[in-house]
Motif scaffolding. Structure first.
Motif, PDB file in Angstrom:
ATOM      1  N   ILE A 128       6.546  41.715 -34.943  1.00 64.40           N
ATOM      2  CA  ILE A 128       6.044  40.578 -34.177  1.00 64.40           C
ATOM      3  C   ILE A 128       7.038  39.436 -34.371  1.00 64.40           C
ATOM      4  O   ILE A 128       7.464  39.192 -35.500  1.00 64.40           O
ATOM      5  CB  ILE A 128       4.649  40.161 -34.679  1.00 64.40           C
ATOM      6  CG1 ILE A 128       3.696  41.354 -34.595  1.00 64.40           C
ATOM      7  CG2 ILE A 128       4.109  38.993 -33.879  1.00 64.40           C
ATOM      8  CD1 ILE A 128       2.399  41.129 -35.290  1.00 64.40           C
ATOM      9  N   PRO A 129       7.439  38.738 -33.306  1.00 65.11           N
ATOM     10  CA  PRO A 129       8.373  37.625 -33.484  1.00 65.11           C
ATOM     11  C   PRO A 129       7.843  36.630 -34.515  1.00 65.11           C
ATOM     12  O   PRO A 129       6.673  36.258 -34.479  1.00 65.11           O
ATOM     13  CB  PRO A 129       8.437  36.988 -32.103  1.00 65.11           C
ATOM     14  CG  PRO A 129       8.065  38.067 -31.165  1.00 65.11           C
ATOM     15  CD  PRO A 129       7.092  38.946 -31.901  1.00 65.11           C
TER      16      PRO A 129
ATOM     17  N   ILE B 273       2.370  27.461 -27.032  1.00 62.06           N
ATOM     18  CA  ILE B 273       3.058  28.710 -27.394  1.00 62.06           C
ATOM     19  C   ILE B 273       2.047  29.844 -27.450  1.00 62.06           C
ATOM     20  O   ILE B 273       2.274  30.936 -26.915  1.00 62.06           O
ATOM     21  CB  ILE B 273       3.797  28.553 -28.744  1.00 62.06           C
ATOM     22  CG1 ILE B 273       4.847  27.453 -28.645  1.00 62.06           C
ATOM     23  CG2 ILE B 273       4.460  29.866 -29.140  1.00 62.06           C
ATOM     24  CD1 ILE B 273       5.517  27.123 -29.947  1.00 62.06           C
ATOM     25  N   ALA B 274       0.903  29.582 -28.090  1.00 63.95           N
ATOM     26  CA  ALA B 274      -0.139  30.610 -28.154  1.00 63.95           C
ATOM     27  C   ALA B 274      -0.577  31.013 -26.753  1.00 63.95           C
ATOM     28  O   ALA B 274      -0.778  32.197 -26.469  1.00 63.95           O
ATOM     29  CB  ALA B 274      -1.326  30.088 -28.962  1.00 63.95           C
ATOM     30  N   ALA B 275      -0.713  30.018 -25.856  1.00 71.46           N
ATOM     31  CA  ALA B 275      -1.186  30.305 -24.503  1.00 71.46           C
ATOM     32  C   ALA B 275      -0.189  31.164 -23.735  1.00 71.46           C
ATOM     33  O   ALA B 275      -0.582  32.118 -23.058  1.00 71.46           O
ATOM     34  CB  ALA B 275      -1.458  28.997 -23.745  1.00 71.46           C
ATOM     35  N   VAL B 276       1.103  30.854 -23.828  1.00 67.91           N
ATOM     36  CA  VAL B 276       2.060  31.663 -23.071  1.00 67.91           C
ATOM     37  C   VAL B 276       2.118  33.083 -23.619  1.00 67.91           C
ATOM     38  O   VAL B 276       2.248  34.041 -22.860  1.00 67.91           O
ATOM     39  CB  VAL B 276       3.484  31.046 -23.006  1.00 67.91           C
ATOM     40  CG1 VAL B 276       3.483  29.727 -22.304  1.00 67.91           C
ATOM     41  CG2 VAL B 276       4.118  30.951 -24.352  1.00 67.91           C
ATOM     42  N   VAL B 277       1.979  33.226 -24.939  1.00 65.82           N
ATOM     43  CA  VAL B 277       2.015  34.580 -25.505  1.00 65.82           C
ATOM     44  C   VAL B 277       0.787  35.364 -25.048  1.00 65.82           C
ATOM     45  O   VAL B 277       0.891  36.518 -24.628  1.00 65.82           O
ATOM     46  CB  VAL B 277       2.095  34.513 -27.036  1.00 65.82           C
ATOM     47  CG1 VAL B 277       1.925  35.884 -27.634  1.00 65.82           C
ATOM     48  CG2 VAL B 277       3.424  33.929 -27.461  1.00 65.82           C
ATOM     49  N   LEU B 278      -0.389  34.712 -25.100  1.00 65.42           N
ATOM     50  CA  LEU B 278      -1.607  35.367 -24.606  1.00 65.42           C
ATOM     51  C   LEU B 278      -1.461  35.700 -23.131  1.00 65.42           C
ATOM     52  O   LEU B 278      -2.007  36.700 -22.651  1.00 65.42           O
ATOM     53  CB  LEU B 278      -2.812  34.434 -24.780  1.00 65.42           C
ATOM     54  CG  LEU B 278      -3.625  34.548 -26.046  1.00 65.42           C
ATOM     55  CD1 LEU B 278      -4.781  33.551 -25.981  1.00 65.42           C
ATOM     56  CD2 LEU B 278      -4.162  35.946 -26.213  1.00 65.42           C
ATOM     57  N   VAL B 323      -8.136  33.852 -36.882  1.00 66.44           N
ATOM     58  CA  VAL B 323      -8.090  35.314 -36.949  1.00 66.44           C
ATOM     59  C   VAL B 323      -8.021  35.903 -35.544  1.00 66.44           C
ATOM     60  O   VAL B 323      -7.232  36.828 -35.279  1.00 66.44           O
ATOM     61  CB  VAL B 323      -9.314  35.849 -37.723  1.00 66.44           C
ATOM     62  CG1 VAL B 323      -9.400  37.354 -37.600  1.00 66.44           C
ATOM     63  CG2 VAL B 323      -9.216  35.444 -39.182  1.00 66.44           C
ATOM     64  N   ILE B 324      -8.799  35.338 -34.609  1.00 61.70           N
ATOM     65  CA  ILE B 324      -8.770  35.849 -33.236  1.00 61.70           C
ATOM     66  C   ILE B 324      -7.393  35.632 -32.620  1.00 61.70           C
ATOM     67  O   ILE B 324      -6.815  36.527 -31.984  1.00 61.70           O
ATOM     68  CB  ILE B 324      -9.866  35.180 -32.383  1.00 61.70           C
ATOM     69  CG1 ILE B 324     -11.238  35.659 -32.854  1.00 61.70           C
ATOM     70  CG2 ILE B 324      -9.678  35.497 -30.906  1.00 61.70           C
ATOM     71  CD1 ILE B 324     -12.392  34.940 -32.216  1.00 61.70           C
ATOM     72  N   LEU B 325      -6.825  34.443 -32.858  1.00 56.34           N
ATOM     73  CA  LEU B 325      -5.472  34.153 -32.362  1.00 56.34           C
ATOM     74  C   LEU B 325      -4.477  35.143 -32.940  1.00 56.34           C
ATOM     75  O   LEU B 325      -3.637  35.702 -32.232  1.00 56.34           O
ATOM     76  CB  LEU B 325      -5.099  32.721 -32.750  1.00 56.34           C
ATOM     77  CG  LEU B 325      -3.711  32.244 -32.367  1.00 56.34           C
ATOM     78  CD1 LEU B 325      -3.605  32.129 -30.871  1.00 56.34           C
ATOM     79  CD2 LEU B 325      -3.419  30.900 -33.013  1.00 56.34           C
ATOM     80  N   LEU B 326      -4.619  35.383 -34.245  1.00 59.16           N
ATOM     81  CA  LEU B 326      -3.710  36.318 -34.940  1.00 59.16           C
ATOM     82  C   LEU B 326      -3.768  37.696 -34.300  1.00 59.16           C
ATOM     83  O   LEU B 326      -2.735  38.300 -33.976  1.00 59.16           O
ATOM     84  CB  LEU B 326      -4.120  36.396 -36.411  1.00 59.16           C
ATOM     85  CG  LEU B 326      -3.231  37.207 -37.345  1.00 59.16           C
ATOM     86  CD1 LEU B 326      -1.955  36.457 -37.616  1.00 59.16           C
ATOM     87  CD2 LEU B 326      -3.950  37.497 -38.646  1.00 59.16           C
ATOM     88  N   SER B 330      -0.840  39.308 -31.957  1.00 51.72           N
ATOM     89  CA  SER B 330      -0.201  40.459 -32.586  1.00 51.72           C
ATOM     90  C   SER B 330      -0.203  41.646 -31.639  1.00 51.72           C
ATOM     91  O   SER B 330       0.802  42.320 -31.462  1.00 51.72           O
ATOM     92  CB  SER B 330      -0.908  40.833 -33.883  1.00 51.72           C
ATOM     93  OG  SER B 330      -0.914  39.740 -34.743  1.00 51.72           O
ATOM     94  N   ILE B 331      -1.348  41.901 -31.024  1.00 53.18           N
ATOM     95  CA  ILE B 331      -1.437  43.029 -30.100  1.00 53.18           C
ATOM     96  C   ILE B 331      -0.500  42.804 -28.915  1.00 53.18           C
ATOM     97  O   ILE B 331       0.187  43.706 -28.463  1.00 53.18           O
ATOM     98  CB  ILE B 331      -2.889  43.224 -29.622  1.00 53.18           C
ATOM     99  CG1 ILE B 331      -3.739  43.694 -30.788  1.00 53.18           C
ATOM    100  CG2 ILE B 331      -2.951  44.230 -28.488  1.00 53.18           C
ATOM    101  CD1 ILE B 331      -5.208  43.748 -30.478  1.00 53.18           C
ATOM    102  N   GLY B 332      -0.441  41.552 -28.462  1.00 56.66           N
ATOM    103  CA  GLY B 332       0.384  41.262 -27.300  1.00 56.66           C
ATOM    104  C   GLY B 332       1.874  41.394 -27.559  1.00 56.66           C
ATOM    105  O   GLY B 332       2.634  41.671 -26.644  1.00 56.66           O
ATOM    106  N   SER B 333       2.293  41.186 -28.805  1.00 58.19           N
ATOM    107  CA  SER B 333       3.730  41.086 -29.003  1.00 58.19           C
ATOM    108  C   SER B 333       4.300  42.085 -30.003  1.00 58.19           C
ATOM    109  O   SER B 333       5.512  42.122 -30.183  1.00 58.19           O
ATOM    110  CB  SER B 333       4.084  39.668 -29.447  1.00 58.19           C
ATOM    111  OG  SER B 333       3.352  39.357 -30.601  1.00 58.19           O
TER     112      SER B 333
END
Lengths: 325, 347
Positions: A128-129, B273-278, B323-326, B330-333
């Motif tokens: 993960i990055p 950053i979290a939003a673009v990754v999601l 934890v949900i963000l994590l 994580s799954i996305g990237s």
């Protein structure tokens, strides 16, 4: 005499031997001191300089860990709440009687180490990055501390040992500075004299090449992140000792200065290049800059603008990328 | 048939974000106290959606801003500060009597309109400064934008040491922008749709838009192919500044005041950053879309609000959110599950 010099096969040019960023950074430190001493002679007094070194020691220890991670070509954005977590956990351990007081410092560092391990495993094995995972881990660490402390600054105070190394001094030399010197010495040894250090530089330059050369790259990455987490927590422990107790979001003020100090010291944010001497220069430079701007009673907005402009200007002097060809 | 597959493959991240958003928002609606108590009425749902939309558009605009830079394989850590600076500027210039101090009064229609243009120009200028430093100064985006955000914060603090607004602030306009069209559709979502249709889609289809994707995929290859890489990257930062400015403008409509808030800037930057990754935008550049980022932002906020309607203990909410963000990012990237060859891991 002349015979001996002819034996040297390759002579580095003056420019190659000279570490431009480090020299520039130290030059700027001298310049700052000169400007400051024109304003007030107190700037050159040993008391003032030692006080600045003490304030810089906290940043220096945190920046040491950040530098190891940046040398890998990664970044650790979980530093703010790892600092706070280290401080809070060490103070919490102190509340558990005499045994807790003894275990306070190691316990705080251990908690930071675990956060770092989590970062490292996610970066090295799950790929993960680091910018994403450390951001998320920072949120988790914040959540843990809010749940633990109830959203208020905890009442537990720092242990006597923490206060001893964080706040007190012997013969005018603050103990925090001594701790920074020890940590810095170990970091220099680690980076320049051990296979682990060479592996870090190797991975920062090209991980696949390091892997094919037999470096256990994944384990090295995990160890580097664990080291960064432990050092951030240790910085938090010292800060708690300095202030007497831990506080909510006490680490927020250390993330950007830590990155800035490492980068101003000539370490490439892409990894693989940089020396610890540069990081020392960067830390002192940023600490002095903040101090002198506040002593000169420049308003907060002016300080922010000057701070940003100086970082950009210095990086434009020596931190530029290669031109694309 | 095969073309359809390519389209699906390129939009996978966007569609996943849309699915997450619809799922979480449905759970959110079903558990919202206003709907649980009063039943599923158009009025009730409209109100809940309006509140969520007016909050969501702020992060959605910042997430779009972040998308442009992330597509070029860079990162913009100053979006939050441009947002705050434009908020402060808007609290001065989006007024009903613009120019009254200099002897000409533009009136309650043209005054706010010219003020809005000024705010957006400030956003564009901030983005242009970032772009110039990154492209012509050849500094790494992450460090350059950290430094410029300090400067932007300084300027915002200089203009507004204390939170506040001028008394002539165009409150009426703010009310319209936060209202409901036809009593059902939130005006903020209409605004967002117009922005995406008028700005994002033409950009995506232009040469410079495609060059942005090319630069993100491989800068060297784009350079060799004669793509206008400098203009594309510069434009990406300028667009980023413009959208952060739009966000700053909108929060001024919400709060009717300006505040040089360093903490809010940091939160918005990190959340973007979290939003673009999601939303399926790859941090390595070259993959993703602003539409995905919008859904990523909305899903991110809905997940946060879900804690509130599900009556989670407030003390445990930050941890659960983390934890949900994590898990989500994580799954996305995580690239572990996508590689076939061990050496690909290092790519």
């Amino acid at each position: 005499m002349t015979d001996q010099t002819t034996d040297v096969p390759v002579r580095l040019s003056f420019r190659q031997r000279l570490n431009v960023p480090v020299v520039t950074a130290f030059g700027c430190i001298v310049l700052l001191l000169v400007v400051g001493s024109i304003y007030s002679p107190n700037f050159l007094s040993p008391e003032y300089l030692l006080q600045q070194l003490k304030v810089g020691a906290f940043l220096g220890i945190i920046a040491t860990g950040m530098m190891v991670v940046i040398l890998l070509g990664q970044i650790d954005l979980s530093v703010p709440w790892t600092v706070t977590l280290g401080a809070m956990m060490a103070s919490a351990a102190t509340a558990y009687g005499p045994m807790g007081e003894v275990a306070a410092i190691p316990f705080g560092i251990l908690c930071g180490l675990l956060i770092g391990l989590l970062n490292g495993v996610a970066v090295a094995y799950l790929r993960i990055p680091s910018m994403i995972i450390t951001l998320a881990v920072n949120a988790v660490a914040q959540g843990l501390m809010v749940a633990y402390s109830g959203g208020f600054s905890p009442q537990d105070s720092a242990s006597p040992a923490m206060k001893f190394i964080g706040a007190q001094s012997t013969l005018g030399v603050p103990h925090a500075v001594v701790v920074w010197i020890i940590v810095g010495g170990l970091a220099v040894f680690l980076l320049t004299r051990t296979t682990f250090g060479r592996a870090i530089y190797g991975i920062g330059n090209k991980e696949s090449a390091a892997y094919l050369s037999g470096v256990p790259t994944q384990r090295v990455v995990v160890a580097a992140f664990a080291l960064c987490g432990a050092l951030a927590a240790f910085g938090g422990v010292l800060l708690a000792g300095y202030a007497g107790k831990a506080a909510q979001s006490m680490g927020d003020a250390y993330l950007l200065p830590a990155i800035a100090a490492v980068v101003l010291g000539g370490t490439s944010i892409l990894g693989g290049r940089g020396s610890y001497l540069g990081t020392i220069a960067g830390v002192i430079l940023i600490t002095l800059l903040q101090s002198i701007l506040s002593v000169m009673q420049i308003a907060e907005f002016g300080r922010q603008i000057i701070y940003g402009v100086i970082i950009v200007a210095m990086l434009l002097l020596y931190g530029r990328d290669q031109k694309l060809r | 048939m095969s073309e359809w597959r390519f389209w699906f493959n390129s939009q996978r991240g966007t569609l996943l974000a849309l699915a997450i958003f619809i799922l979480t928002f449905a759970i959110y609606l079903a558990n919202h106290p206003a709907i649980v108590n009063n039943g599923l009425t158009v009025q009730g749902v409209g109100n809940v959606v309006q509140t969520a939309a007016n909050k969501g558009i702020l992060l959605a605009l910042i997430a779009i801003a972040q998308t442009f830079v992330v597509l070029t394989a860079g990162i913009d850590l100053s979006v939050g500060m441009i947002f705050v600076l434009c908020n402060v500027v808007a609290s001065f210039v989006v007024v009903n009597n613009l120019g009254a101090a200099w002897g000409f009064d533009l009136g309650p229609v043209f005054g706010p309109a010219v003020g809005i243009v000024l705010v957006l120009l400030v956003g564009i200028a901030c983005g242009a400064v970032n772009g110039a430093i990154v492209i012509f100064g050849r500094l790494q985006p992450i460090v350059a934008t950290i430094a410029t955000s300090a400067v932007f914060f300084g300027i915002a603090l200089w203009m507004r040491p204390q939170p506040g607004a001028t008394p002539e602030f165009a409150k009426a306009l703010g009310k319209v922008m936060l209202s409901k069209v036809n009593g059902v559709i939130p005006a903020s979502m209409v605004f967002l749709l117009i922005v995406v249709v008028l700005l994002w889609i033409p950009y995506r289809r232009s040469v410079l838009g495609r060059a942005t994707y090319a630069v993100g995929s491989s800068e060297a290859a784009a350079y060799m192919s004669g793509m206008p890489i400098r203009s594309a990257k510069f434009l990406a930062y300028v667009w980023s500044g413009l959208f952060s400015g739009l966000g700053g403008l909108y929060i001024t409509f919400v709060t009717s005041s300006g505040q040089a808030d360093q903490a809010a800037a940091g939160t918005y930057t990190l959340n973007s950053i979290a939003a673009v990754v999601l939303g399926g935008v790859s941090l390595f550049g070259g993959r993703g879309s602003a539409v995905g980022a919008v859904f990523g932002a909305l899903a991110f906020l809905t997940i946060k609000d879900l804690m509130f309607v599900l009556n989670v203990d407030p003390l445990w909410q930050p941890l659960l959110q983390g934890v949900i963000l994590l898990i989500a990012v994580s799954i996305g990237s995580a690239r572990l599950f996508q590689v076939r060859n061990r050496l690909e891991l290092f790519g």
